[in-house]
Write a protein that holds these residues in place. Structure first.
Motif, PDB file in Angstrom:
ATOM      1  N   ASN A 268      51.078  30.585  39.854  1.00  0.00           N
ATOM      2  CA  ASN A 268      50.364  31.477  40.761  1.00  0.00           C
ATOM      3  C   ASN A 268      50.814  31.259  42.205  1.00  0.00           C
ATOM      4  O   ASN A 268      51.207  30.157  42.590  1.00  0.00           O
ATOM      5  CB  ASN A 268      48.854  31.257  40.663  1.00  0.00           C
ATOM      6  CG  ASN A 268      48.295  31.664  39.313  1.00  0.00           C
ATOM      7  OD1 ASN A 268      48.808  32.593  38.674  1.00  0.00           O
ATOM      8  ND2 ASN A 268      47.263  30.979  38.855  1.00  0.00           N
ATOM      9  N   TYR A 270      49.839  32.107  46.471  1.00  0.00           N
ATOM     10  CA  TYR A 270      48.780  32.434  47.414  1.00  0.00           C
ATOM     11  C   TYR A 270      49.422  32.815  48.744  1.00  0.00           C
ATOM     12  O   TYR A 270      50.403  32.202  49.177  1.00  0.00           O
ATOM     13  CB  TYR A 270      47.844  31.238  47.609  1.00  0.00           C
ATOM     14  CG  TYR A 270      47.052  30.892  46.372  1.00  0.00           C
ATOM     15  CD1 TYR A 270      45.734  31.318  46.219  1.00  0.00           C
ATOM     16  CD2 TYR A 270      47.636  30.158  45.341  1.00  0.00           C
ATOM     17  CE1 TYR A 270      45.012  31.013  45.075  1.00  0.00           C
ATOM     18  CE2 TYR A 270      46.922  29.847  44.190  1.00  0.00           C
ATOM     19  CZ  TYR A 270      45.618  30.286  44.064  1.00  0.00           C
ATOM     20  OH  TYR A 270      44.909  29.991  42.929  1.00  0.00           O
ATOM     21  N   THR A 290      54.414  40.934  48.683  1.00  0.00           N
ATOM     22  CA  THR A 290      54.551  40.230  47.403  1.00  0.00           C
ATOM     23  C   THR A 290      56.029  39.871  47.267  1.00  0.00           C
ATOM     24  O   THR A 290      56.881  40.459  47.951  1.00  0.00           O
ATOM     25  CB  THR A 290      54.124  41.092  46.190  1.00  0.00           C
ATOM     26  OG1 THR A 290      55.209  41.945  45.805  1.00  0.00           O
ATOM     27  CG2 THR A 290      52.888  41.918  46.478  1.00  0.00           C
ATOM     28  N   GLN A 307      37.837  35.368  51.314  1.00  0.00           N
ATOM     29  CA  GLN A 307      37.740  36.141  50.072  1.00  0.00           C
ATOM     30  C   GLN A 307      39.133  36.389  49.510  1.00  0.00           C
ATOM     31  O   GLN A 307      40.091  36.604  50.248  1.00  0.00           O
ATOM     32  CB  GLN A 307      37.032  37.473  50.355  1.00  0.00           C
ATOM     33  CG  GLN A 307      36.711  38.287  49.113  1.00  0.00           C
ATOM     34  CD  GLN A 307      35.818  39.472  49.449  1.00  0.00           C
ATOM     35  OE1 GLN A 307      34.976  39.401  50.363  1.00  0.00           O
ATOM     36  NE2 GLN A 307      35.995  40.568  48.741  1.00  0.00           N
ATOM     37  N   LYS A 308      39.262  36.334  48.181  1.00  0.00           N
ATOM     38  CA  LYS A 308      40.569  36.479  47.531  1.00  0.00           C
ATOM     39  C   LYS A 308      40.643  37.796  46.768  1.00  0.00           C
ATOM     40  O   LYS A 308      39.673  38.224  46.142  1.00  0.00           O
ATOM     41  CB  LYS A 308      40.834  35.319  46.562  1.00  0.00           C
ATOM     42  CG  LYS A 308      40.904  33.954  47.218  1.00  0.00           C
ATOM     43  CD  LYS A 308      41.219  32.890  46.160  1.00  0.00           C
ATOM     44  CE  LYS A 308      41.280  31.506  46.765  1.00  0.00           C
ATOM     45  NZ  LYS A 308      39.975  31.018  47.229  1.00  0.00           N
ATOM     46  N   MET A 309      41.814  38.393  46.833  1.00  0.00           N
ATOM     47  CA  MET A 309      42.113  39.562  46.012  1.00  0.00           C
ATOM     48  C   MET A 309      43.292  39.203  45.105  1.00  0.00           C
ATOM     49  O   MET A 309      44.299  38.664  45.572  1.00  0.00           O
ATOM     50  CB  MET A 309      42.466  40.770  46.875  1.00  0.00           C
ATOM     51  CG  MET A 309      41.307  41.275  47.719  1.00  0.00           C
ATOM     52  SD  MET A 309      41.734  42.796  48.616  1.00  0.00           S
ATOM     53  CE  MET A 309      41.927  43.949  47.247  1.00  0.00           C
ATOM     54  N   ARG A 310      43.150  39.501  43.814  1.00  0.00           N
ATOM     55  CA  ARG A 310      44.165  39.114  42.828  1.00  0.00           C
ATOM     56  C   ARG A 310      45.080  40.287  42.502  1.00  0.00           C
ATOM     57  O   ARG A 310      44.609  41.383  42.188  1.00  0.00           O
ATOM     58  CB  ARG A 310      43.475  38.618  41.566  1.00  0.00           C
ATOM     59  CG  ARG A 310      44.394  38.309  40.406  1.00  0.00           C
ATOM     60  CD  ARG A 310      43.552  37.887  39.203  1.00  0.00           C
ATOM     61  NE  ARG A 310      44.349  37.738  38.009  1.00  0.00           N
ATOM     62  CZ  ARG A 310      44.013  38.207  36.824  1.00  0.00           C
ATOM     63  NH1 ARG A 310      42.897  38.899  36.675  1.00  0.00           N
ATOM     64  NH2 ARG A 310      44.788  38.007  35.781  1.00  0.00           N
ATOM     65  N   LYS A 312      47.661  41.008  39.751  1.00  0.00           N
ATOM     66  CA  LYS A 312      48.128  40.484  38.474  1.00  0.00           C
ATOM     67  C   LYS A 312      49.641  40.672  38.311  1.00  0.00           C
ATOM     68  O   LYS A 312      50.186  41.731  38.606  1.00  0.00           O
ATOM     69  CB  LYS A 312      47.388  41.175  37.336  1.00  0.00           C
ATOM     70  CG  LYS A 312      47.651  40.547  35.968  1.00  0.00           C
ATOM     71  CD  LYS A 312      46.783  41.194  34.902  1.00  0.00           C
ATOM     72  CE  LYS A 312      47.030  40.544  33.542  1.00  0.00           C
ATOM     73  NZ  LYS A 312      46.192  41.176  32.491  1.00  0.00           N
ATOM     74  N   ASP A 326      50.041  35.154  38.819  1.00  0.00           N
ATOM     75  CA  ASP A 326      49.400  36.147  39.679  1.00  0.00           C
ATOM     76  C   ASP A 326      49.576  35.769  41.154  1.00  0.00           C
ATOM     77  O   ASP A 326      49.863  34.618  41.495  1.00  0.00           O
ATOM     78  CB  ASP A 326      47.905  36.251  39.352  1.00  0.00           C
ATOM     79  CG  ASP A 326      47.672  36.653  37.897  1.00  0.00           C
ATOM     80  OD1 ASP A 326      48.495  37.423  37.361  1.00  0.00           O
ATOM     81  OD2 ASP A 326      46.681  36.184  37.312  1.00  0.00           O
ATOM     82  N   TYR A 328      47.541  35.801  44.773  1.00  0.00           N
ATOM     83  CA  TYR A 328      46.205  35.886  45.367  1.00  0.00           C
ATOM     84  C   TYR A 328      46.343  36.079  46.879  1.00  0.00           C
ATOM     85  O   TYR A 328      46.991  35.283  47.565  1.00  0.00           O
ATOM     86  CB  TYR A 328      45.399  34.614  45.077  1.00  0.00           C
ATOM     87  CG  TYR A 328      44.994  34.502  43.625  1.00  0.00           C
ATOM     88  CD1 TYR A 328      43.771  35.011  43.185  1.00  0.00           C
ATOM     89  CD2 TYR A 328      45.831  33.898  42.695  1.00  0.00           C
ATOM     90  CE1 TYR A 328      43.401  34.921  41.848  1.00  0.00           C
ATOM     91  CE2 TYR A 328      45.479  33.800  41.361  1.00  0.00           C
ATOM     92  CZ  TYR A 328      44.259  34.313  40.938  1.00  0.00           C
ATOM     93  OH  TYR A 328      43.898  34.228  39.623  1.00  0.00           O
ATOM     94  N   VAL A 330      44.580  35.866  50.292  1.00  0.00           N
ATOM     95  CA  VAL A 330      43.433  35.169  50.882  1.00  0.00           C
ATOM     96  C   VAL A 330      43.154  35.789  52.251  1.00  0.00           C
ATOM     97  O   VAL A 330      44.004  35.743  53.148  1.00  0.00           O
ATOM     98  CB  VAL A 330      43.717  33.658  51.024  1.00  0.00           C
ATOM     99  CG1 VAL A 330      42.476  32.940  51.557  1.00  0.00           C
ATOM    100  CG2 VAL A 330      44.146  33.071  49.682  1.00  0.00           C
TER     101      VAL A 330
END
Length: 368
Positions: A268, A270, A290, A307-310, A312, A326, A328, A330
């Motif tokens: 993963n 971040y 990304t 707050q985190k948004m994923r 995928k 994935d 994330y 932040v």
């Protein structure tokens, strides 16, 4: 007094062959004479666990031991007497099913080298090369060309080190035997090291080593998903073996560089995304990075700091197996300093509407 071979190795009577082998490896690492030079107690312990393993690792001898007990190995010339034995006595007393090379190759990394080891058939040493890998290659993989230095079998003598003849001491068998305690104990021939041959004329090209140093340029595929200290095995590209032994392997150890934006945890990733307080409060469409290209996403109204948004499948490809980790996002909400009094007044009016009085609840709970 008869000893319990299972107790010597610290295993139950119903232990599997793998459990017995694992127990012996662990004890051999601790008590081997090479690890404890001059320690008589460790040497005696090593001989006892080797005797126990010699019986329990052999299916037929183990059946005899389980049926008759220790007496099966103290009568009729079948017993073991290691009171004055050395490593080679232990190594060669046991019959089929007892593979010291397998055990000690694992412990000491490619075979035990004794004074007579130069004549033994031994696997070559493994080599390790550190390669600096940029983060791009973690995502996409890459092919590298490397210059390596390793020993190879001498082409002039075919790796033999020179002209050979049958060892006069052992008659070419590689073994000698002596009477010990009423039975004969086999030992590796000290003259030829168990190879059954001795050199009569040394090779001029390799000076009797059977190996020469070589530089080679090879291509190595760095797979997707490598991490720091991942190892990529290149079979047979280590150092050449001795006396016809197999070559070792080459291991590429990856030194993956940190990325200025992405933080990695397993597969993963971040990434910190900065929002101003208006975007966080109202909700907006933003572009976020990304490793596979920027994406557009909707930030929900009322997004909170941290707050985190994923996303995928936008992480690191799995090195083993299939799939991708994935990504994330932040959220890092920035609060501006309001300079103009008119703006400050507008915010005060908004505060009256949207204040949640969260500290009042905190003060209530914090009162003792």
């Amino acid at each position: 007094m008869a000893r319990d071979y299972y107790e010597e190795l610290g295993v139950q009577r119903g232990a599997t062959a793998d459990e017995i082998k694992k127990a012996y490896r662990k004890l051999a690492r601790k008590y081997h004479p090479d690890v404890n030079p001059g320690d008589k107690t460790a040497e005696d312990r090593f001989k006892k666990i080797s005797e126990a393993y010699g019986v329990l690792s052999n299916d037929e001898k183990r059946r005899q031991y389980d049926s008759v007990g220790h007496d099966a190995f103290v009568s009729g010339g079948q017993g073991y007497d290691f009171s004055g034995a050395n490593f080679d006595d232990i190594r060669n007393t046991f019959g089929g099913g007892f593979d010291f090379d397998d055990i000690f190759g694992d412990i000491f990394g490619g075979g035990r080298r004794s004074a007579a080891g130069k004549n033994r058939v031994m696997r070559g040493d493994d080599l390790y090369y550190n390669v600096r890998v940029p983060f791009y290659d973690v995502i996409n993989g890459n092919e590298y060309e490397l210059n390596i230095s390793h020993s190879v079998s001498c082409s002039e003598c075919g790796g033999k080190g020179g002209e050979k003849k049958a060892c006069p001491t052992c008659g070419g068998t590689g073994q000698t035997s002596r009477n010990k305690g009423g039975f004969f104990v086999g030992s590796v021939c000290s003259s030829c090291g168990g190879s059954g041959q001795v050199t009569v004329k040394q090779c001029a090209a390799c000076h009797g080593k059977g190996q020469v140093e070589s530089k080679e340029r090879i291509k190595v595929r760095i797979p997707k998903g490598v991490d720091k200290n991942s190892k990529i095995r290149i079979p047979g590209k280590g150092n050449a073996g001795l006396n016809g032994g197999a070559s070792g392997d080459l291991y590429i150890v990856t030194n993956v560089q940190d990325h200025p934006v992405y933080r990695r945890e397993g597969d993963n990733l971040y990434v910190d995304v900065e929002l101003d307080m208006f975007e966080a409060a109202l909700g907006e469409k933003i572009e976020a990075p990304t490793p596979y290209g920027a994406v557009t996403l909707n930030i929900p109204a009322g997004t909170q700091p941290g707050q985190k948004m994923r996303l995928k499948g936008k992480g690191v490809p799995a090195l083993k197996g299939s799939g991708t980790g994935d990504l994330y996002l932040v959220m890092n909400v920035k609060i501006p300093a309001v300079a103009y009094e008119a703006d400050r007044e507008a915010l005060r009016e908004m505060m009256k509407k949207y204040a949640t009085n969260v500290r009042e609840e905190l003060l209530k709970k914090g009162k003792i």
